[in-house]
Design an enzyme around this catalytic site. Sequence first.
Site, PDB file in Angstrom:
ATOM      1  N   ASP A   1       2.649   8.670  14.486  1.00 57.23           N
ATOM      2  CA  ASP A   1       2.271   7.217  14.583  1.00 57.23           C
ATOM      3  C   ASP A   1       2.165   6.673  13.445  1.00 57.23           C
ATOM      4  O   ASP A   1       1.429   7.203  12.287  1.00 57.23           O
ATOM      5  CB  ASP A   1       0.903   7.204  15.450  1.00 57.23           C
ATOM      6  CG  ASP A   1       1.108   7.737  16.833  1.00 57.23           C
ATOM      7  OD1 ASP A   1       2.208   7.705  17.425  1.00 57.23           O
ATOM      8  OD2 ASP A   1       0.193   8.604  17.173  1.00 57.23           O
TER       9      ASP A   1
ATOM     10  N   ASP B   1       5.368  14.214  17.307  1.00 55.20           N
ATOM     11  CA  ASP B   1       5.370  12.782  16.661  1.00 55.20           C
ATOM     12  C   ASP B   1       4.543  12.340  15.676  1.00 55.20           C
ATOM     13  O   ASP B   1       3.647  13.364  15.369  1.00 55.20           O
ATOM     14  CB  ASP B   1       5.267  11.885  18.031  1.00 55.20           C
ATOM     15  CG  ASP B   1       3.731  11.987  18.653  1.00 55.20           C
ATOM     16  OD1 ASP B   1       3.274  12.839  18.003  1.00 55.20           O
ATOM     17  OD2 ASP B   1       3.432  11.177  19.432  1.00 55.20           O
TER      18      ASP B   1
ATOM     19  N   ASP C   1       6.361   6.727  16.509  1.00 57.74           N
ATOM     20  CA  ASP C   1       5.992   5.602  17.012  1.00 57.74           C
ATOM     21  C   ASP C   1       5.784   4.591  16.157  1.00 57.74           C
ATOM     22  O   ASP C   1       4.709   4.884  15.017  1.00 57.74           O
ATOM     23  CB  ASP C   1       4.869   5.928  18.229  1.00 57.74           C
ATOM     24  CG  ASP C   1       5.289   6.600  19.333  1.00 57.74           C
ATOM     25  OD1 ASP C   1       6.621   6.453  19.845  1.00 57.74           O
ATOM     26  OD2 ASP C   1       4.633   7.470  19.871  1.00 57.74           O
TER      27      ASP C   1
END
Length: 322
Positions: free
Chosen positions: A77, A75, A130
């Site tokens: 952020d 992922d 995210d």
Amino acid sequence: MANNHEQFIAFNKTINSNKRATLKKNRDALRERIKNYFSREYPDEIQPKFHWQGSYAMHTILNPLKDENNLGVYDLDDGVYFIGKSEDERHSVQWYHDRIYEAVDGHTSIKPDDNKPCITVNYGDGHHIDLPIYFMVEGDKHPLLAHKTKSWLDTDPRELLNWFNGRDEHPQLRRIVRYLKAWCEYIRFKKEIKMPTGCSLTMLAVKNFKSNERDDIAMKNILVAIHNSLSSKFECLRPTFPKNEDLFEEYSETRKNNFMQELKSFREDAERAIESKNPHEACMKWQKHFGDRFSCSTAKDEDEDAQTKSFSGTINTNSRFA
């Protein structure tokens, strides 16, 4: 003393993410989508700005382990910031979550998730981005995070990023952080145990890190130091704003005990590996906690080397009398 530094360096190359270009491309596309949404739908509202954060920004992101469907979880952020002239311009937490959700909905074929601390955009190969949302007043030092259950939280991921990236320490520190994260990822996959976050591991690593010319010794030393520290007092204090927040405060006894048990086991095997005289046997002790991505194919068995030398010596001796 067995030396597995070579195997650790190879492991670092294996786990050091090759997904940065993909993540950056997707991050930039989402930023553009969100900016276009607000300029189109809410031209009179504060327009969003962005600031990267987390392991991608710290250069400690990992290549993911793959599940049975060949999907790997990794992922990025990316903080979404709304900077106003006063608090009167601030909407509710849910308002911001709803707006960002609407902005990114339909960007991929998978629905986004409206999580408590952020909006999550999901991609077909298993990775996600995210999007935590922040509000701050111009001139204020720190932003507030829009958290769905805890309302507006004091935090500043920019400060944490500067704290880590601004260090003058050996590049070995980043490798150690990757090793710790790869270990926790493997344990999560293999045993389905909830391990500490990458943020917590980074803080523990910096606090306990001591450089060494060999990565295997540096890794053993940090495991010993972390285990000793947490055995004395189980806490992980944030070094940046909000300073001294304990990231382990809400750990259940089960989560704490599971982690400490895994840490103790890893420490003991690391100590045995360093004390071993056989590089291949030592390597297998490391592999037990990292999985097959930690390859032992280049770690030679000393007994085999001895036999080879002995055999070679016999041939050479006989050849002198041929």
